[in-house]
Design a protein around this motif. Structure first.
Motif, PDB file in Angstrom:
ATOM      1  N   GLY A   1      64.718   4.501  38.049  1.00 45.89           N
ATOM      2  CA  GLY A   1      66.026   4.970  37.589  1.00 45.89           C
ATOM      3  C   GLY A   1      66.402   6.324  38.161  1.00 45.89           C
ATOM      4  N   GLY A   2      67.595   6.401  38.771  1.00 47.23           N
ATOM      5  CA  GLY A   2      68.055   7.653  39.368  1.00 47.23           C
ATOM      6  C   GLY A   2      69.060   8.399  38.523  1.00 47.23           C
ATOM      7  N   GLY A   3      69.106   8.099  37.226  1.00 47.58           N
ATOM      8  CA  GLY A   3      69.984   8.838  36.316  1.00 47.58           C
ATOM      9  C   GLY A   3      69.325  10.118  35.830  1.00 47.58           C
ATOM     10  N   ILE A   4      69.896  10.697  34.790  1.00 47.78           N
ATOM     11  CA  ILE A   4      69.400  11.980  34.298  1.00 47.78           C
ATOM     12  C   ILE A   4      67.963  11.878  33.824  1.00 47.78           C
ATOM     13  CG2 ILE A   4      69.713  13.743  32.516  1.00 47.78           C
ATOM     14  CD1 ILE A   4      72.717  13.258  32.715  1.00 47.78           C
ATOM     15  N   ALA A   5      67.621  10.816  33.075  1.00 45.83           N
ATOM     16  CA  ALA A   5      66.261  10.672  32.558  1.00 45.83           C
ATOM     17  C   ALA A   5      65.255  10.512  33.695  1.00 45.83           C
ATOM     18  CB  ALA A   5      66.174   9.484  31.602  1.00 45.83           C
TER      19      ALA A   5
ATOM     20  N   LEU B   1      73.206   7.607  45.126  1.00 41.87           N
ATOM     21  CA  LEU B   1      73.404   8.912  44.505  1.00 41.87           C
ATOM     22  C   LEU B   1      72.541   9.021  43.258  1.00 41.87           C
ATOM     23  CD1 LEU B   1      77.301   9.184  44.656  1.00 41.87           C
ATOM     24  CD2 LEU B   1      75.650  10.250  46.195  1.00 41.87           C
ATOM     25  N   VAL B   2      71.964  10.191  43.044  1.00 38.84           N
ATOM     26  CA  VAL B   2      71.183  10.423  41.839  1.00 38.84           C
ATOM     27  C   VAL B   2      71.823  11.555  41.052  1.00 38.84           C
ATOM     28  CG1 VAL B   2      69.031   9.617  42.862  1.00 38.84           C
ATOM     29  CG2 VAL B   2      69.613  12.060  42.981  1.00 38.84           C
ATOM     30  N   LYS B   3      71.516  11.602  39.753  1.00 37.16           N
ATOM     31  CA  LYS B   3      72.043  12.643  38.877  1.00 37.16           C
ATOM     32  C   LYS B   3      71.034  13.785  38.775  1.00 37.16           C
ATOM     33  CE  LYS B   3      75.918  10.854  37.059  1.00 37.16           C
ATOM     34  NZ  LYS B   3      76.027   9.602  37.747  1.00 37.16           N
ATOM     35  N   ALA B   4      71.458  14.984  39.152  1.00 38.71           N
ATOM     36  CA  ALA B   4      70.588  16.154  39.067  1.00 38.71           C
ATOM     37  C   ALA B   4      71.152  17.136  38.051  1.00 38.71           C
ATOM     38  CB  ALA B   4      70.476  16.838  40.429  1.00 38.71           C
ATOM     39  N   VAL B   5      70.300  17.609  37.158  1.00 35.99           N
ATOM     40  CA  VAL B   5      70.700  18.603  36.164  1.00 35.99           C
ATOM     41  C   VAL B   5      70.544  19.994  36.769  1.00 35.99           C
ATOM     42  CG1 VAL B   5      70.095  19.637  33.941  1.00 35.99           C
ATOM     43  CG2 VAL B   5      70.117  17.149  34.198  1.00 35.99           C
ATOM     44  N   THR B   6      71.605  20.781  36.711  1.00 33.36           N
ATOM     45  CA  THR B   6      71.575  22.137  37.265  1.00 33.36           C
ATOM     46  C   THR B   6      72.182  23.115  36.261  1.00 33.36           C
ATOM     47  OG1 THR B   6      73.735  21.841  38.340  1.00 33.36           O
ATOM     48  CG2 THR B   6      71.784  21.274  39.636  1.00 33.36           C
ATOM     49  N   ASN B   7      71.945  24.399  36.514  1.00 24.88           N
ATOM     50  CA  ASN B   7      72.556  25.482  35.727  1.00 24.88           C
ATOM     51  C   ASN B   7      72.367  25.291  34.222  1.00 24.88           C
ATOM     52  OD1 ASN B   7      73.536  26.603  38.145  1.00 24.88           O
ATOM     53  ND2 ASN B   7      75.404  25.389  38.031  1.00 24.88           N
ATOM     54  N   VAL B   8      71.133  25.102  33.811  1.00 27.61           N
ATOM     55  CA  VAL B   8      70.843  24.936  32.383  1.00 27.61           C
ATOM     56  C   VAL B   8      70.996  26.276  31.690  1.00 27.61           C
ATOM     57  CG1 VAL B   8      69.117  24.239  30.691  1.00 27.61           C
ATOM     58  CG2 VAL B   8      69.268  23.041  32.882  1.00 27.61           C
ATOM     59  N   ARG B   9      71.799  26.302  30.622  1.00 25.90           N
ATOM     60  CA  ARG B   9      72.004  27.542  29.853  1.00 25.90           C
ATOM     61  C   ARG B   9      71.625  27.305  28.409  1.00 25.90           C
ATOM     62  NH1 ARG B   9      75.738  25.253  33.156  1.00 25.90           N
ATOM     63  NH2 ARG B   9      77.632  25.754  31.989  1.00 25.90           N
ATOM     64  N   LYS B  10      70.764  28.156  27.900  1.00 30.55           N
ATOM     65  CA  LYS B  10      70.368  28.079  26.503  1.00 30.55           C
ATOM     66  C   LYS B  10      71.461  28.680  25.627  1.00 30.55           C
ATOM     67  CE  LYS B  10      66.133  26.369  25.846  1.00 30.55           C
ATOM     68  NZ  LYS B  10      65.841  25.327  24.842  1.00 30.55           N
ATOM     69  N   VAL B  11      71.946  27.892  24.674  1.00 32.53           N
ATOM     70  CA  VAL B  11      72.923  28.382  23.710  1.00 32.53           C
ATOM     71  C   VAL B  11      72.194  28.880  22.469  1.00 32.53           C
ATOM     72  CG1 VAL B  11      74.924  27.758  22.301  1.00 32.53           C
ATOM     73  CG2 VAL B  11      74.641  26.758  24.576  1.00 32.53           C
ATOM     74  N   THR B  12      71.242  28.083  22.009  1.00 31.27           N
ATOM     75  CA  THR B  12      70.353  28.464  20.912  1.00 31.27           C
ATOM     76  C   THR B  12      68.954  27.992  21.295  1.00 31.27           C
ATOM     77  OG1 THR B  12      70.573  26.366  19.722  1.00 31.27           O
ATOM     78  CG2 THR B  12      72.230  28.051  19.254  1.00 31.27           C
ATOM     79  N   LYS B  13      68.020  28.107  20.394  1.00 28.19           N
ATOM     80  CA  LYS B  13      66.661  27.652  20.665  1.00 28.19           C
ATOM     81  C   LYS B  13      66.621  26.157  20.966  1.00 28.19           C
ATOM     82  CE  LYS B  13      63.856  27.947  17.192  1.00 28.19           C
ATOM     83  NZ  LYS B  13      62.944  28.528  16.182  1.00 28.19           N
TER      84      LYS B  13
ATOM     85  N   GLU C   1      75.954  15.229  41.225  1.00 26.46           N
ATOM     86  CA  GLU C   1      75.550  14.023  41.939  1.00 26.46           C
ATOM     87  C   GLU C   1      75.173  14.376  43.370  1.00 26.46           C
ATOM     88  OE1 GLU C   1      78.511  10.900  41.326  1.00 26.46           O
ATOM     89  OE2 GLU C   1      76.950  10.114  40.015  1.00 26.46           O
ATOM     90  N   LYS C   2      73.987  13.940  43.763  1.00 28.02           N
ATOM     91  CA  LYS C   2      73.475  14.279  45.088  1.00 28.02           C
ATOM     92  C   LYS C   2      72.948  13.033  45.779  1.00 28.02           C
ATOM     93  CE  LYS C   2      71.920  18.935  43.726  1.00 28.02           C
ATOM     94  NZ  LYS C   2      70.756  19.847  43.694  1.00 28.02           N
TER      95      LYS C   2
END
Length: 478
Positions: A8-12, A37-49, A58-59
């Motif tokens: 699987g090339g999705g987020i998981a 195309l696969v889904k890549a998670v980028t620029n992760v920002r913590k809002v809370t714990k 998509e790349k």
């Protein structure tokens, strides 16, 4: 033989692959993706714990190999799995042997009137692009469904009449209660203005990969990520800004292309206009339209698993335990394809969302690595509290814990604070302790409420005043 194979090339799937590559750079890893195309998670920002927001980009599939040198990406679909022989058979005839396998095949949309050229299910980037292309010539669209994709679509479509058919009494009921739905209602008729600061949480690269995408047009890509709709030009042919007709407590009885007598609307369209397709609802009303969007949820994509001894849940997902293991030895699952079948924490629940797909994929990687190394592992803390951030009708929406009192019976109480057009705050209490919350608008309460749910502080002495506008709740419980 590969140490790890991920399907699987999705987020998981991509999250699982990236974490595996980080944990075990010397081991061989194969990622099988049905889409170029696969889904890549980028620029992760913590809002809370517990709460985070991120971009989904998509790349080309080869990009995974460029930053994960021990990963081999194979563009194919999985035909079958032979769990006893520890091998995967792909559509191009390859037989891939593994020590540990993680299934992240995602879900497939439930589409009404399957095969009808005027009915479109939106699940991945390709289907979103198809919708955008068809919308350009549309005068009226019927949207069926009441989840996140339907809610976002209805808000974003302009230059076209929209008939929104939902089976519930209130809009967006998958995520919010009737009170919050009422808060959103004015947005259905409001003239919408594009933001001066467009959101860029989902970046499309489809045109650059046109050939590869067209070649696999019948293959579902990874699920759409956050803010998928806001950067697409969703404009029809009419000179109207925002025109929505809401049909509540209905389902689609039939879809047909023959000439029919249409329900009269307060419409900008010539009443004698010809329609290519008609939708009949269970309340007897018939709407002519140019396009029908079926957004009634997804089913776990498990067709290729049926010849193995997997345990399946009632919702069709593969059952996984608290280590993301399936009932088949050495086979794990994560994301939309799986169903959490452990004794879940009091304030967590599974919803098939991009945030949980990322969490499950990463955690499955840690569990597989720990199993190979024969090391103990504790369940990830993210499964202690449900926390989700999204946007509906251009409002920030935060959902925490048992936000709609799921599983609490009838012995609970609600605290509300509503400022028309600005914010909607709902707190769910049971025995004086906070069990969940819905925060709409710029409330800045998410961190405080997250802590109150996790700490289970008795709020009985404070509950009558804690949502008063003049009270600074953050300082109150600091």
């Amino acid at each position: 033989m590969a140490t790890y194979v991920v399907v699987g090339g999705g987020i998981a799937g991509v999250s699982c692959t990236e974490i595996l590559s980080l944990l075990c750079p010397e081991d061989s890893i194969i990622l099988i993706t049905a889409s170029a195309l696969v889904k890549a998670v980028t620029n992760v920002r913590k809002v809370t714990k517990m709460l985070e927001i991120f971009d989904v980009e998509e790349k080309p599939m080869i990009s995974v190999q460029s930053h994960c040198p021990n990963v081999n990406v194979i563009h194919a679909t999985v035909k079958s799995i032979d769990a006893t022989k520890h091998c995967v058979l792909t559509s191009d005839g390859q037989v891939l042997k593994f020590e540990k396998l993680c299934i992240c095949s995602g879900g497939k949309p439930k589409v009404i009137a399957e095969g009808n050229p005027y009915v479109l299910g939106i699940r991945d980037t390709e289907s979103a692009k198809q919708f955008q292309k068809k919308l350009k010539a549309a005068r009226r669209v019927v949207v069926v469904g009441n989840g996140g994709i339907a809610t976002e679509l209805v808000y974003e479509i302009e230059g076209c009449e929209v008939v929104w058919a939902i089976k519930d009494k209130a809009i967006a009921s998958t995520f919010v209660d009737a009170g919050a739905a009422e808060f959103f209602m004015p947005q259905l008729s409001k003239c919408k203005h594009k933001s001066d600061n467009p959101k860029t949480r989902l970046k499309y690269t489809l045109e650059q990969n046109e050939a590869a995408t067209v070649a696999a047009a019948d293959v579902l890509g990874g699920a759409l990520g956050p803010d998928w709709a806001c950067n697409l030009d969703m404009t029809g042919v009419l000179k109207v800004s925002h025109s929505v007709f809401l049909e509540c407590e209905v389902e689609v009885r039939s879809v047909y292309s023959a000439e029919g007598e249409e329900t009269v609307l307060s419409s900008t369209i010539n009443p004698n206009a010809a329609w290519p397709v008609f939708v009949e609802l269970t309340n007897g009303r018939v709407y002519g339209c140019d396009l029908i969007v079926s957004a009634t949820g997804v089913l776990p994509s498990t067709d290729f698993l049926q010849h193995n001894s997997f345990d399946f849940a009632e919702d069709g997902g593969v059952k996984v335990d608290d280590m993301m293991r399936t009932s088949v030895p050495d086979v794990y699952a994560a994301g939309d394809v799986c169903t959490a079948s452990w004794d879940i924490a009091p304030h967590w629940l599974q919803m098939r969302l991009w945030g949980q797909a990322r969490q499950m994929g990463g955690y499955a990687a840690k569990c597989m690595h720990a199993a190979i190394k024969q090391e103990p592992i504790s369940q990830d803390f993210c499964f202690e509290l449900f926390a989700h951030a999204t946007r509906f009708f251009d409002y920030k929406v935060i959902l925490l814990g048992r936000f709609n009192a799921q599983g609490l019976g009838e012995d609970y109480e609600l605290l509300l604070r509503v400022t028309k057009g600005e914010e909607y705050v709902k707190v769910v209490l049971k025995d004086g302790r906070m069990q969940g919350a819905v925060l709409i608008g710029e409330t800045d309460l998410e961190e405080t409420f997250e802590n109150l749910i996790l700490n289970q502080l008795d709020l009985t002495p404070f509950k009558d005043h804690m949502l008063e506008p003049g009270i600074d709740i953050e300082d109150y419980f600091d």
